[in-house]
Motif scaffolding. Structure first.
Motif, PDB file in Angstrom:
ATOM      1  N   GLU A 247     -57.418   2.424  21.026  1.00 31.66           N
ATOM      2  CA  GLU A 247     -57.938   1.152  21.537  1.00 31.66           C
ATOM      3  C   GLU A 247     -58.967   1.384  22.634  1.00 31.66           C
ATOM      4  OE1 GLU A 247     -58.696  -2.737  21.628  1.00 31.66           O
ATOM      5  OE2 GLU A 247     -57.325  -1.760  20.201  1.00 31.66           O
ATOM      6  N   LEU A 248     -58.693   2.341  23.526  1.00 28.94           N
ATOM      7  CA  LEU A 248     -59.651   2.663  24.581  1.00 28.94           C
ATOM      8  C   LEU A 248     -60.947   3.220  23.986  1.00 28.94           C
ATOM      9  CD1 LEU A 248     -57.280   4.319  27.221  1.00 28.94           C
ATOM     10  CD2 LEU A 248     -58.152   1.975  27.180  1.00 28.94           C
ATOM     11  N   ALA A 249     -60.824   4.040  22.955  1.00 27.30           N
ATOM     12  CA  ALA A 249     -62.018   4.568  22.279  1.00 27.30           C
ATOM     13  C   ALA A 249     -62.817   3.438  21.634  1.00 27.30           C
ATOM     14  CB  ALA A 249     -61.618   5.605  21.235  1.00 27.30           C
ATOM     15  N   SER A 250     -62.109   2.430  21.104  1.00 25.88           N
ATOM     16  CA  SER A 250     -62.788   1.290  20.490  1.00 25.88           C
ATOM     17  C   SER A 250     -63.579   0.497  21.531  1.00 25.88           C
ATOM     18  CB  SER A 250     -61.766   0.376  19.804  1.00 25.88           C
ATOM     19  OG  SER A 250     -61.081   1.055  18.762  1.00 25.88           O
ATOM     20  N   VAL A 251     -62.999   0.354  22.723  1.00 23.96           N
ATOM     21  CA  VAL A 251     -63.717  -0.338  23.794  1.00 23.96           C
ATOM     22  C   VAL A 251     -64.981   0.443  24.170  1.00 23.96           C
ATOM     23  CG1 VAL A 251     -63.600  -1.094  26.206  1.00 23.96           C
ATOM     24  CG2 VAL A 251     -61.646  -1.455  24.687  1.00 23.96           C
ATOM     25  N   PHE A 252     -64.859   1.779  24.227  1.00 17.88           N
ATOM     26  CA  PHE A 252     -66.028   2.608  24.536  1.00 17.88           C
ATOM     27  C   PHE A 252     -67.121   2.414  23.484  1.00 17.88           C
ATOM     28  CE2 PHE A 252     -68.259   6.720  24.022  1.00 17.88           C
ATOM     29  CZ  PHE A 252     -68.912   6.750  25.249  1.00 17.88           C
ATOM     30  N   LEU A 253     -66.726   2.339  22.212  1.00 18.97           N
ATOM     31  CA  LEU A 253     -67.711   2.094  21.153  1.00 18.97           C
ATOM     32  C   LEU A 253     -68.340   0.720  21.305  1.00 18.97           C
ATOM     33  CD1 LEU A 253     -66.074   3.606  17.932  1.00 18.97           C
ATOM     34  CD2 LEU A 253     -68.100   4.425  19.146  1.00 18.97           C
ATOM     35  N   THR A 254     -67.545  -0.268  21.761  1.00 23.74           N
ATOM     36  CA  THR A 254     -68.101  -1.604  21.983  1.00 23.74           C
ATOM     37  C   THR A 254     -69.194  -1.572  23.040  1.00 23.74           C
ATOM     38  OG1 THR A 254     -65.936  -2.559  21.442  1.00 23.74           O
ATOM     39  CG2 THR A 254     -67.511  -3.985  22.549  1.00 23.74           C
ATOM     40  N   VAL A 255     -68.974  -0.765  24.087  1.00 22.07           N
ATOM     41  CA  VAL A 255     -70.007  -0.595  25.113  1.00 22.07           C
ATOM     42  C   VAL A 255     -71.267   0.024  24.505  1.00 22.07           C
ATOM     43  CG1 VAL A 255     -70.604   0.608  27.253  1.00 22.07           C
ATOM     44  CG2 VAL A 255     -68.335  -0.428  26.984  1.00 22.07           C
TER      45      VAL A 255
ATOM     46  N   THR B 297     -61.879  -3.931  28.527  1.00 17.94           N
ATOM     47  CA  THR B 297     -63.175  -4.508  28.155  1.00 17.94           C
ATOM     48  C   THR B 297     -63.782  -5.265  29.327  1.00 17.94           C
ATOM     49  OG1 THR B 297     -62.498  -4.699  25.841  1.00 17.94           O
ATOM     50  CG2 THR B 297     -64.346  -6.061  26.551  1.00 17.94           C
ATOM     51  N   LEU B 298     -62.941  -6.042  30.002  1.00 12.09           N
ATOM     52  CA  LEU B 298     -63.426  -6.794  31.167  1.00 12.09           C
ATOM     53  C   LEU B 298     -63.977  -5.843  32.230  1.00 12.09           C
ATOM     54  CD1 LEU B 298     -63.698  -9.481  32.689  1.00 12.09           C
ATOM     55  CD2 LEU B 298     -61.350  -9.140  33.523  1.00 12.09           C
TER      56      LEU B 298
ATOM     57  N   ALA C  47     -69.316   4.069  11.496  1.00 15.00           N
ATOM     58  CA  ALA C  47     -68.389   4.968  10.802  1.00 15.00           C
ATOM     59  C   ALA C  47     -67.220   5.346  11.717  1.00 15.00           C
ATOM     60  CB  ALA C  47     -69.129   6.221  10.344  1.00 15.00           C
ATOM     61  N   PHE C  48     -67.546   5.670  12.980  1.00 16.38           N
ATOM     62  CA  PHE C  48     -66.470   5.976  13.934  1.00 16.38           C
ATOM     63  C   PHE C  48     -65.579   4.753  14.154  1.00 16.38           C
ATOM     64  CE2 PHE C  48     -69.105   9.625  15.252  1.00 16.38           C
ATOM     65  CZ  PHE C  48     -68.119  10.597  15.321  1.00 16.38           C
ATOM     66  N   TRP C  49     -66.192   3.583  14.258  1.00 16.30           N
ATOM     67  CA  TRP C  49     -65.434   2.343  14.474  1.00 16.30           C
ATOM     68  C   TRP C  49     -64.454   2.090  13.330  1.00 16.30           C
ATOM     69  CZ3 TRP C  49     -65.003  -1.415  18.230  1.00 16.30           C
ATOM     70  CH2 TRP C  49     -64.421  -2.623  17.847  1.00 16.30           C
TER      71      TRP C  49
END
Length: 580
Positions: A38-46, A158-159, A79-81
């Motif tokens: 989940e933390l990696a997903s937030v990093f990808l969102t950034v 995320t915030l 792809a990573f996401w």
């Protein structure tokens, strides 16, 4: 606030034992993996947010080389996401089933431990429909706790990530009104915060009744389902009484509660959905309204505007977590309350067994069952029957008689150790085996072999021996059906079920056999044949029978009568010489 703290404390009490159990390392490892993903997903969102700036600037400047490169970069991020989301779901589901398996095993152990399920029923507490709490509520608790917990973590991270981005963008593109720049630090963050707070407050005001409504809905659904099962299990009696109209009316009345409460949920959900949908749609254009003046004043490029909208959306979504998850939170709170009630009920049944002012069953070194200063009462404390210095002797045939309602069956329950209400003690020989056969024996759904040897294991009883016993009790036609699986309580007549009960006793050969009108549905010659069979096959077993037929006297050398003595019944022993 106190309600929130109480709910979180309850969740911690229900959830934490798993992560300290014998499966803790697997559970903790899976939870850590889900959190890290989940933390990696937030990093990808950034990274996606930054991509927005470069990509849309390339479009505005018609820079094909940068545009092509950003398309390829987006494919790599995507792809990573996708990989992260696939494995997060897989590991989350793996954690769910392990956690649920552990909780189910724990609840079944607490519920079925040492007749605790029966004591819970006697206490008449609020833990209705334990089947639903073990089967449905544990599944919902695990799934919704992980969903809400991971969602909250994602919202917080995320915030924290996007507040800094949005704050910087606020400085790059200051609020532009009426041709002037207004120096309001972090105005985009402030706008998202105010928007989310107003939405959260209004959502809570509108949706708060859903918590109680969902709690009642689960109870009404479980009650309706339970009554449907009872109707199915008692189909013969209902058909014989032509009770279908009454049964249909009763079931529709129960379903009426389901419908009525569901309509209330619909009305409340309609209001909540109308607000949250409006809130979500307004959130799409709200950041553009804030940033558009700066864009048209040429203070920011298209890429910066799109990045701002994306960052604003991420911040606003994080702050609006409570809004988007409100319905799930309402259902989750009701599930937590039901599991908390079930755990309290389990503890209440266990606590009842540990009290000093109850009937205690104690092992002794003798060979008799002794009733010392025994007073059996109803759950409300009203005296039922008393016995003191009374013994049930080994290798003796005893008949217990008395008027209906005198407490004969309750006396058997006290001897079995499942009726705690009263005082005194029941002293039983250490390591003695007791078997209670009620008027309607319990036959589990499964193979006939399993049903006959219950509660033993089928592998422990040779099939040939079981067929021999079935023939002996007058059921030779069932000998060839040992491996057939069926609902035997529905397929067999009560008389056939009682014959199976006697077959079970012959296989287990207990030291003390208690028959609570266990042959009452048979004709007298068949009943006499079974009692002679018991005497022949179990010569060393003490048999204690409850019965009303005078023909039973011939198969018992001792007769115990329950006679009224003031506000209770007492045992009167009368030894009679009778032909065996």
């Amino acid at each position: 606030m106190n309600n929130i703290r109480s709910t979180l404390a309850t969740v911690w009490r229900i959830a934490s034992p798993y992560f300290n159990s014998d499966d803790k390392w697997a559970g903790r490892g899976l939870l850590a993996a889900v959190v890290i993903i989940e933390l990696a997903s937030v990093f990808l969102t950034v990274l996606f947010n930054r991509w927005n700036n470069v990509f849309y600037n390339a479009l505005q400047e018609r820079d094909q080389a940068v545009f092509t490169y950003q398309i390829g970069y987006f494919c790599v991020l995507a792809a990573f996401w996708i990989g992260l989301k696939v494995y997060q779901l897989y590991l989350n589901q793996w954690l769910q089933i392990r956690w649920r398996r552990w909780m189910t095993t724990r609840y079944l152990g607490g519920w079925l431990h040492d007749a605790n399920h029966y004591r819970m029923q006697l206490l008449g507490d609020a833990a209705d429909n334990p089947d639903q709490r073990i089967a449905d509520d544990t599944q919902r608790f695990v799934e919704q706790t992980l969903t809400l917990g991971i969602g909250l973590l994602s919202a917080v991270v995320t915030l924290a990530s996007f507040v800094f981005i949005l704050w910087g963008l606020s400085n790059q593109a200051p609020l532009h009104l009426f041709g002037k720049d207004l120096a309001i630090p972090g105005y985009l963050v402030l706008g998202a915060l105010v928007y989310a707070i107003l939405g959260t407050v209004l959502t809570h005001v509108i949706g708060r009744p859903l918590v109680d409504l969902n709690f009642r809905q689960q109870r009404f659904e479980a009650d309706f389902r339970f009554n449907l099962v009872r109707t199915r299990e008692n189909a013969e009696q209902i058909a014989l009484l032509h009770g279908e109209p009454a049964e249909r009316t009763r079931l529709l009345d129960r379903f009426g509660f389901v419908v009525g409460n569901w309509l209330d949920i619909m009305q409340r959900t309609k209001k909540l959905t109308a607000f949250t949908a409006t809130y979500s749609q307004a959130a799409v254009i709200f950041p553009y309204v804030l940033i558009a003046p700066a864009y048209f004043a040429n203070k920011i490029q298209l890429g910066g505007m799109m990045q701002t909208a994306s960052a604003f959306s991420s911040v606003q979504d994080s702050l609006s977590f409570f809004i988007s998850a409100y319905r799930t939170l309402a259902e989750w709170q009701s599930v937590v309350a039901r599991l908390d009630g079930f755990e309290n009920s389990i503890r209440g049944g266990d606590a009842l067994a540990q009290r000093q002012d109850i009937i205690h069953v104690k092992p002794t070194g003798g060979d008799t069952i002794d009733l010392d200063d025994l007073l059996v009462t109803l759950p409300d404390g009203k005296p039922l029957l008393a016995a003191d210095g009374f013994s049930l002797r080994d290798n003796e045939r005893t008949l217990v008689t008395g008027p209906s309602g005198a407490g004969k069956s309750t006396l058997f329950r006290a001897v079995a150790g499942i009726w705690p209400f009263g005082r005194g003690s029941v002293n039983i020989p250490a390591n003695a085996s007791l078997m209670m056969l009620p008027q309607r024996p319990y036959l589990p759904i499964g193979s006939l072999h399993d049903a006959v040897v219950y509660p033993g294991q089928a592998a422990s009883y040779d099939a040939g021996r079981v067929r021999e016993v079935l023939a002996a009790v007058g059921l030779p036609q069932l000998a060839a059906r040992l491996e057939e699986e069926a609902h035997w309580n529905r397929m067999l007549s009560l008389g056939e079920q009682q014959r199976l009960g006697i077959a079970r006793a012959l296989l287990h050969a207990p030291q003390f056999l208690f028959l609570d009108e266990a042959t009452a549905s048979l004709d007298e010659p068949s009943e006499a044949a079974l009692y002679r069979l018991i005497a022949e096959k179990l010569p060393d077993t003490a048999v204690v029978s409850i019965g009303h037929r005078s023909t039973l006297d011939a198969f018992h050398r001792r007769n115990i009568s329950l006679v009224r003595d003031g506000d209770r019944f007492t045992l009167r022993d009368k030894v009679e010489a009778a032909a065996s």
